[in-house]
Enzyme design. Structure first.
Site, PDB file in Angstrom:
ATOM      1  N   ASP A  21      61.548  77.163  77.424  1.00  0.00           N
ATOM      2  CA  ASP A  21      62.820  76.985  78.129  1.00  0.00           C
ATOM      3  C   ASP A  21      62.628  77.371  79.600  1.00  0.00           C
ATOM      4  OD1 ASP A  21      65.405  77.075  79.072  1.00  0.00           O
ATOM      5  OD2 ASP A  21      65.959  78.882  77.936  1.00  0.00           O
ATOM      6  N   ASN A  23      64.896  76.835  82.126  1.00  0.00           N
ATOM      7  CA  ASN A  23      66.098  77.123  82.920  1.00  0.00           C
ATOM      8  C   ASN A  23      67.020  78.161  82.288  1.00  0.00           C
ATOM      9  OD1 ASN A  23      66.966  75.571  80.850  1.00  0.00           O
ATOM     10  ND2 ASN A  23      68.216  74.170  82.056  1.00  0.00           N
ATOM     11  N   ASP A  25      68.586  78.574  79.383  1.00  0.00           N
ATOM     12  CA  ASP A  25      69.813  78.301  78.610  1.00  0.00           C
ATOM     13  C   ASP A  25      69.569  78.434  77.104  1.00  0.00           C
ATOM     14  OD1 ASP A  25      68.302  76.085  78.111  1.00  0.00           O
ATOM     15  OD2 ASP A  25      69.790  74.608  78.739  1.00  0.00           O
ATOM     16  N   ASP A  29      62.892  72.601  77.241  1.00  0.00           N
ATOM     17  CA  ASP A  29      63.191  71.426  78.068  1.00  0.00           C
ATOM     18  C   ASP A  29      61.906  70.805  78.614  1.00  0.00           C
ATOM     19  OD1 ASP A  29      62.553  73.183  80.247  1.00  0.00           O
ATOM     20  OD2 ASP A  29      64.563  74.021  80.012  1.00  0.00           O
ATOM     21  N   ASP A  98      58.631  59.786  70.669  1.00  0.00           N
ATOM     22  CA  ASP A  98      59.189  59.519  69.354  1.00  0.00           C
ATOM     23  C   ASP A  98      60.151  58.339  69.524  1.00  0.00           C
ATOM     24  OD1 ASP A  98      59.997  60.136  66.650  1.00  0.00           O
ATOM     25  OD2 ASP A  98      59.408  62.196  67.125  1.00  0.00           O
ATOM     26  N   ASP A 204      59.575  56.581  64.346  1.00  0.00           N
ATOM     27  CA  ASP A 204      60.346  57.338  63.353  1.00  0.00           C
ATOM     28  C   ASP A 204      60.802  56.463  62.182  1.00  0.00           C
ATOM     29  OD1 ASP A 204      61.949  59.816  62.781  1.00  0.00           O
ATOM     30  OD2 ASP A 204      63.612  58.393  62.933  1.00  0.00           O
ATOM     31  N   GLU A 262      55.801  56.547  60.945  1.00  0.00           N
ATOM     32  CA  GLU A 262      56.090  57.543  59.909  1.00  0.00           C
ATOM     33  C   GLU A 262      56.550  56.810  58.664  1.00  0.00           C
ATOM     34  OE1 GLU A 262      59.195  61.184  59.019  1.00  0.00           O
ATOM     35  OE2 GLU A 262      59.852  59.264  59.785  1.00  0.00           O
ATOM     36  N   HIS A 339      57.760  68.709  62.294  1.00  0.00           N
ATOM     37  CA  HIS A 339      59.032  69.441  62.436  1.00  0.00           C
ATOM     38  C   HIS A 339      59.946  69.312  61.210  1.00  0.00           C
ATOM     39  CE1 HIS A 339      59.591  65.285  63.416  1.00  0.00           C
ATOM     40  NE2 HIS A 339      60.883  65.423  63.216  1.00  0.00           N
ATOM     41  N   ASP A 340      59.544  68.543  60.220  1.00  0.00           N
ATOM     42  CA  ASP A 340      60.357  68.367  59.013  1.00  0.00           C
ATOM     43  C   ASP A 340      59.841  69.189  57.837  1.00  0.00           C
ATOM     44  OD1 ASP A 340      62.006  66.495  60.265  1.00  0.00           O
ATOM     45  OD2 ASP A 340      60.724  64.815  59.687  1.00  0.00           O
TER      46      ASP A 340
HETATM   47  C1  NOJ Z   1      62.318  61.511  60.533  1.00  0.00           C
HETATM   48  C2  NOJ Z   1      62.325  62.627  61.543  1.00  0.00           C
HETATM   49  O1  NOJ Z   1      61.047  63.213  61.558  1.00  0.00           O
HETATM   50  C3  NOJ Z   1      63.419  63.577  61.127  1.00  0.00           C
HETATM   51  O2  NOJ Z   1      63.387  64.777  61.848  1.00  0.00           O
HETATM   52  C4  NOJ Z   1      64.734  62.871  61.296  1.00  0.00           C
HETATM   53  O3  NOJ Z   1      65.766  63.698  60.803  1.00  0.00           O
HETATM   54  C5  NOJ Z   1      64.756  61.559  60.532  1.00  0.00           C
HETATM   55  N1  NOJ Z   1      63.541  60.787  60.666  1.00  0.00           N
HETATM   56  C6  NOJ Z   1      65.870  60.698  61.032  1.00  0.00           C
HETATM   57  O4  NOJ Z   1      65.574  60.236  62.318  1.00  0.00           O
END
Ligand code: NOJ
Length: 565
Positions: A21, A23, A25, A29, A98, A204, A262, A339-340
């Protein structure tokens, strides 16, 4: 074999809101990423994948886009994005974005137009259907299909009293790829970003662009939300490949760019070849999820930490299935998490007793597989799952939807421990840069609660410790990209060694020049392992354990790269 740049790459995924981060907040970013480019360069990677930073109401942290051509003020400005691209390029680092093709936000102007009337020219940019009335005149969704974020794949819109399809959240209406005008808009947008200098895309949710347009109910049993989790109704369907070929022909093929789609869970190796085969003319690679869930964390709501078991055997066979299935046909990306997913250190490592050894062992595997490896920010220091004490600490929309339903049949403690093991929030905590307040991520309370182990697990500390996970990653990345072993590690054949060993993940990487044996003890116990060949020398070791013989006594999570005689 052609040796294009993305084959000689190690990728690094940045989740922008949690990276740095600039700035104050509390949210990461684009300027923050620029500040940390020297760190990334020093790590040795040469490719960054940045999560979505487009304008968005942030229902799903930016995957719900309301303007593809602008940057959300939370992350900065378009100029910041251009600077980031230029600064990365100056350091020899490529950038992929992405690209979200499956849906927009419900606040995107296209959707606002589309929902406004049945006759609006943008009506067919989205998927609209009438509901079904039961005997009592009550309206129900057009089909019983479930969505990935729990509940129905449909939402009733009051403006026209029709349902729109949405396989993620209610605020993420699915785009209708059967519409040629929509496709043209998406192609124009992707080309625009390539014209801004980005080097390609992680695309995505790519498996879902085509749906069963007969809109008939699934015959699968309904789940607790009274919907059928029948992903086949909108995953990997035949029409999809035509849309994607058109995307390649009209967009990707005009640039020296890379693309990684993906495809998520459930895609077969054959589908992988259809998406990313050398002759497919679609993508350069596709991510699958098959190696990410090789333990029992979903098996039972009452699972205790000590009962979690990793199925190493299955994991090895799954890697092997994909690698052999794609061999000679297409290129593969590899990753432990994105990140999922939960943090790989908590999924497959041992953060309490063997943090350094298990973190560097996981890095050894990732960076010695054939294909293009992707590291997820924080993995290189062994960041762990969250230690949250309340369900309210979890901020993800999917988690919130889940918790709302789960509370009907599970206790709060059960939900909490389930989320601590499985949820997407695990990978989304602020990056742990140092041991100061907020882990050096920000000067402000971060958007998501930190993991409390940051005074011990952080970049600053690991830069100074010779045997840290961070230094192991640096060494391994250099071995992969800039050493006498690079050719073999990138392009060599892959063959499992002792595939039936339930604890040791070992394989040979070989070509005409050399044979490398990678041997990783994926367990907390000492393991005896007999090498198939004698070795000349140790190329890499994550321990001080000395071996003199073909019979190894591997320490817990010991990792070795050996050059065979
Ligand atoms: C896959 C992404 O990796 C995930 O984070 C997102 O919630 C879904 N696609 C919907 O875009």
């Amino acid at each position: 074999m052609d040796k294009t740049w993305w084959k000689h790459s190690v990728g690094y995924q940045i989740y922008p809101r949690s990276f740095y981060d600039s700035n104050g907040d509390g949210v990461g970013d684009l300027k923050g990423i620029i500040t940390k480019l020297d760190y990334i360069k020093d790590l040795g990677v040469n490719l960054i994948w940045i999560g979505p930073f487009y304008k968005s109401p942030m229902d799903d942290n930016g995957y719900d886009v309301s303007d593809f051509y602008d940057v959300d003020p939370l992350f900065g400005t378009l100029d910041d994005a251009k600077n980031l691209i230029a600064e990365a390029h100056q350091r020899g680092i490529k950038i992929i974005l992405d690209l979200v093709l499956n849906h927009t936000s419900d606040e995107h102007p296209w959707f606002m137009e589309s929902r406004s009337s049945l006759k609006n020219p943008k009506r067919d940019f989205y998927i609209w259907q009438d509901g079904k009335k039961d005997a009592h005149g009550k309206l129900h969704p057009p089909t019983n299909w479930g969505s990935f974020f729990e509940g129905s794949a449909w939402n009733l819109d009051p403006f026209t009293n029709q349902y729109y399809m949405k396989i993620f959240s209610d605020k993420m209406p699915d785009l209708n790829w059967a519409s040629p005008a929509l496709r043209e808009e998406m192609f124009k947008m992707a080309s625009w970003w390539l014209d801004q200098g980005v080097d390609g895309f992680r695309v995505d949710a790519i498996a879902h662009l085509a749906r069963d347009l007969t809109f008939t109910d699934s015959t699968m049993p309904l789940n607790q939300y009274h919907v059928a989790p029948d992903w086949g109704k909108f995953s990997n369907r035949d029409e999809l490949y035509d849309y994607l070929k058109e995307f390649n022909e009209k967009v990707l093929s005009h640039y020296d760019c890379m693309s990684v789609g993906e495809v998520g869970g459930g895609a077969s190796v054959d589908a992988g070849v259809k998406y990313a085969g050398y002759d497919a003319n679609i993508f350069n690679m596709v991510f699958n999820f098959d190696t990410c869930w090789q333990n029992n964390i979903f098996s039972n709501d009452e699972l205790k930490d000590e009962d979690i078991k990793i199925n190493v055997l299955n994991m090895k066979l799954t890697f092997d299935k994909w690698i052999q299935g794609m061999k000679g046909k297409g290129w593969m990306p590899h990753y432990w998490l994105n990140h999922d997913h939960p943090r790989v250190m908590s999924q497959y490592g041992d953060p309490i007793h063997h943090h350094k050894a298990s973190g560097s062992m996981l890095g050894t595997i990732l960076l010695t597989l054939p294909g293009t490896p992707f590291i997820y920010n924080g993995e290189e220091i062994g960041m762990t799952n969250v230690d949250y004490t309340s369900i309210d600490d979890f901020t993800d929309i999917w988690v919130k939807n889940y918790a709302k339903q789960a509370i009907k049949h599970m206790s709060k403690d059960q939900i909490l421990s389930h989320l601590r093991r499985t949820s997407r929030n695990n990978a989304r905590t602020p990056m742990q840069w140092d041991d100061s307040a907020y882990a050096g991520f920000s000067t402000h309370l971060p958007h998501q609660k930190m993991v409390s182990n940051y005074p011990l697990i952080n970049v600053k500390r690991q830069l100074t410790e010779e045997d840290s996970i961070l230094n192991a990653y640096k060494t391994l990345i250099r071995l992969r990209l800039q050493s006498h072993y690079s050719e073999t590690l990138i392009f060599g054949d892959f063959e499992l060694i002792h595939p039936k060993d339930p604890n040791v993940f070992a394989y040979m990487r070989s070509d005409e020049q050399m044979k490398l044996m990678i041997v990783c003890n994926f367990s907390k116990e000492v393991q005896e392992f007999v090498l198939p060949l004698a070795y000349k020398h140790v190329v890499y070791s994550n321990s001080k354990n000395a071996h003199t013989h073909k019979t190894l006594h591997l320490q817990p999570y010991e990792a070795l790269i050996l050059e065979a005689k």
